[in-house]
Motif scaffolding. Structure first.
Motif, mmCIF file in Angstrom:
data_model
loop_
_atom_site.group_PDB
_atom_site.id
_atom_site.type_symbol
_atom_site.label_atom_id
_atom_site.label_comp_id
_atom_site.label_asym_id
_atom_site.label_seq_id
_atom_site.Cartn_x
_atom_site.Cartn_y
_atom_site.Cartn_z
ATOM 1 N N VAL A 118 -52.759 -56.577 42.478
ATOM 2 C CA VAL A 118 -52.332 -56.708 43.866
ATOM 3 C C VAL A 118 -51.261 -57.794 43.983
ATOM 4 N N ILE A 119 -50.160 -57.426 44.658
ATOM 5 C CA ILE A 119 -49.046 -58.345 44.888
ATOM 6 C C ILE A 119 -48.917 -58.569 46.381
ATOM 7 N N GLU A 178 -53.792 -70.317 50.742
ATOM 8 C CA GLU A 178 -54.810 -69.476 51.365
ATOM 9 C C GLU A 178 -54.759 -68.055 50.797
ATOM 10 N N CYS A 179 -53.565 -67.556 50.540
ATOM 11 C CA CYS A 179 -53.385 -66.175 50.078
ATOM 12 C C CYS A 179 -53.725 -66.002 48.594
ATOM 13 N N ALA A 180 -53.463 -67.016 47.791
ATOM 14 C CA ALA A 180 -53.524 -66.893 46.334
ATOM 15 C C ALA A 180 -54.838 -66.343 45.785
ATOM 16 N N PRO A 181 -56.017 -66.753 46.283
ATOM 17 C CA PRO A 181 -57.258 -66.250 45.687
ATOM 18 C C PRO A 181 -57.460 -64.745 45.813
ATOM 19 N N ALA A 198 -50.612 -61.870 42.194
ATOM 20 C CA ALA A 198 -49.331 -62.577 42.213
ATOM 21 C C ALA A 198 -48.825 -62.652 43.645
ATOM 22 N N LEU A 199 -48.096 -63.736 43.945
ATOM 23 C CA LEU A 199 -47.465 -63.926 45.242
ATOM 24 C C LEU A 199 -45.956 -63.835 45.083
ATOM 25 N N ARG A 226 -47.415 -59.815 31.266
ATOM 26 C CA ARG A 226 -47.150 -61.258 31.379
ATOM 27 C C ARG A 226 -46.972 -61.659 32.851
ATOM 28 N N LEU A 227 -47.763 -61.039 33.718
ATOM 29 C CA LEU A 227 -47.665 -61.303 35.150
ATOM 30 C C LEU A 227 -47.930 -62.776 35.456
ATOM 31 N N GLN A 228 -47.041 -63.372 36.247
ATOM 32 C CA GLN A 228 -47.177 -64.767 36.653
ATOM 33 C C GLN A 228 -47.861 -64.845 38.020
ATOM 34 N N PRO A 229 -48.520 -65.950 38.344
ATOM 35 C CA PRO A 229 -49.208 -66.040 39.635
ATOM 36 C C PRO A 229 -48.266 -66.175 40.826
ATOM 37 N N ARG A 230 -47.069 -66.712 40.605
ATOM 38 C CA ARG A 230 -46.133 -66.883 41.722
ATOM 39 C C ARG A 230 -44.706 -66.577 41.269
ATOM 40 N N TYR A 231 -43.979 -65.913 42.166
ATOM 41 C CA TYR A 231 -42.565 -65.609 41.945
ATOM 42 C C TYR A 231 -41.800 -66.114 43.173
ATOM 43 N N VAL A 232 -40.675 -66.764 42.935
ATOM 44 C CA VAL A 232 -39.939 -67.402 44.024
ATOM 45 C C VAL A 232 -38.489 -66.933 44.001
#
Length: 513
Positions: A127-128, A140-143, A147-148, A168-174
């Motif tokens: 889920v992204i 708040e959203c991360a759990p 990935a965000l 190799r999915l990262q937890p956050r993308y900016v």
């Protein structure tokens, strides 16, 4: 003249609303996991409860442009599907189980987004999350997500899919919004249900706004959105490709750069189609620009008047003409056949209990064809939220009630209950038979079309859920839209042959409808 105490003279009766417009489809916790289909992406716009006071029709005006834009950047070897829970087609698909679920998150439906995310993740999907609430409340959203996507999702979505394929999915993308907006691909509208929306042609020509109002989501901490413009021919090509007679520009403010809007109007004019857009009232600084908008097919504008108090507007840091000049500027738009949907925010610090009647009287006196109302809402991570928090005026953090239909802060000159009652009263006043009639066009020949629009949009909530559920929104509106287009093409020919405004026909379609 309306008595100042009228909104509070008696309790406002609650309007009927069908259960399916207030309750999201059930997610069965006992549903077993199904096989995951590789390279299958499901994009979801979550369900949100509807406001019984406002028109249900506004929820099916156009589809969300964010998800169709992400779909346009999806690699060809991926299958992509769009699902809007607000179309009342039930729960999103899960057989087969998508490999990736992309969910756009707004604070008012954050809870539903978390429910969907938790349900899909428990059954093997990645889920992204993307959207403004992810930017303002990432912790708040991360759990609830794998990935965000923080920032411009059009840039991030293909990177995320590549990383999923490579495990190799990262937890956050900016990403920022400072890229050249002209490089973005056209939205992938082929994935939409065309019968479910008034028009699938939601267009965006510019990004950003010259205002930074303290209550606006554009003032969210960490969000920097420079004003960017697409080439007018790109916009024209999208309009033509979707083969719809009517388009809605979802730009925050299409008129921030008058020189650009002149160029865009020149490009749109040969299409002989109609469109509406959000602008600020200072677009009327140049009457020649309003004339060009009319010649290009503009039938309606959505204008954030926000308040009829200069003090309220100054406190909000909104750059706008004096409110005493609003009426003259509305008349300029009306002189060129452009309807006005006025947006008003209720509950500012200079608002007292007479704000509801004063606003209603002004709208009726100036014959605004439509009006939209919002209770002042301090969105998280905005200057308004910080101010209210410092003053101890935030009542709670139940984001589902931060929908501009509930008072979530302590107003200065009334109680939260009085603010909500005044809000309900002004909608019922403006949607009443009497008010609709008071705001009728001066040209009696235009009255039938105006009444058709008003009653279908404002007084058909008992039927809207049936139109939505049975995919009849576009078929029902289409004849009226085409009639409007034909009348407007005729009007434009007359306008083009004269140097000044001519008597304009009333239009069925206006911004916000």
């Amino acid at each position: 003249m309306i008595a100042a105490h009228e909104p509070f003279f008696r309790p406002i009766p609650k309007r009927w609303i069908p259960r399916e417009m207030t309750t999201a489809p059930l997610l069965d916790p006992c549903e077993p996991a199904s096989a995951v289909e590789q390279h299958y992406a499901l994009l979801i716009n979550p369900f949100y409860p509807k406001d019984a006071n406002a028109s249900f029709g506004k929820h099916v005006l156009t589809p969300t442009l964010a998800l169709t834009s992400f779909a346009a950047t999806t690699p060809q070897h991926w299958r992509v599907e769009y699902w809007d829970e607000n179309l009342l087609d039930g729960r999103p698909p899960f057989r087969p189980m998508p490999q990736v679920v992309g969910i756009t998150v707004h604070l008012t439906f954050a809870r539903r987004a978390y429910e969907l995310a938790d349900w899909y993740r428990a059954r093997g999907a990645k889920v992204i999350f993307g959207g403004l609430h992810v930017l303002s409340c990432p912790d708040e959203c991360a759990p609830h997500a794998d990935a965000l996507a923080l920032g411009d999702g059009v840039q991030l979505w293909p990177r995320i899919l590549r990383d999923i394929e490579a495990k190799r999915l990262q937890p956050r993308y900016v990403a920022t919004y400072e890229n050249d907006y002209r490089d973005d691909p056209s939205p992938r509208r082929s994935i939409l249900q065309r019968r479910s929306f008034l028009t699938t042609t939601s267009l965006i020509a510019t990004r950003g706004c010259h205002n930074r109002c303290g209550f606006c989501y554009l003032a969210t901490d960490g969000l920097r959105m420079p004003y960017r413009m697409r080439h007018p021919q790109q916009v024209v090509d999208e309009f033509k490709a979707d083969d719809q007679p009517y388009a809605v520009f979802i730009d925050n403010n299409l008129g921030s750069r008058p020189d650009y809007l002149h160029s865009l109007c020149a490009a749109l004019r040969p299409l002989n189609k109609i469109w509406s857009a959000a602008v600020t009232i200072d677009v009327t600084d140049e009457p020649s620009l309003i004339r060009n908008m009319a010649l290009a097919g503009c039938t309606g504008v959505f204008i954030g008047f926000e308040s009829l108090s200069d003090n309220n507007l100054a406190d909000s840091h909104k750059k706008t003409p004096k409110t005493s000049d609003y009426a003259r500027r509305v008349r300029i738009l009306h002189d060129y056949g452009i309807q006005v949907n006025g947006s008003f925010v209720l509950g500012f610090d200079h608002d007292r209990k007479d704000v509801f009647t004063r606003t209603a009287e002004w709208i009726e006196e100036n014959r605004l064809e439509c009006a939209t109302f919002h209770i002042l809402t301090p969105y998280p991570a905005t200057p308004l939220f910080r101010q209210m928090e410092e003053q101890g005026r935030i009542l709670h953090r139940d984001w589902s009630l931060y929908d501009t239909g509930h008072a979530v802060f302590q107003p200065k000159h009334m109680t939260p209950a009085e603010l909500e009652q005044g809000y309900a009263w002004i909608y019922q006043r403006l949607f009443s038979h009497a008010s609709i009639w008071r705001r009728r066009p001066e040209d009696w020949l235009a009255i039938p079309l105006y009444m058709a629009m008003s009653y279908l949009y404002k007084r058909s909530n008992r039927f809207w859920h049936l139109l939505i559920k049975h995919d009849l929104v576009n078929p029902v509106w289409k004849p009226l839209v085409e009639m409007t287009r034909m009348r407007h093409v005729h009007y434009r020919r007359k306008l083009a042959s004269q140097q000044s405004a001519v008597k304009a026909p009333s239009q069925v379609v206006s911004a916000g409808v």
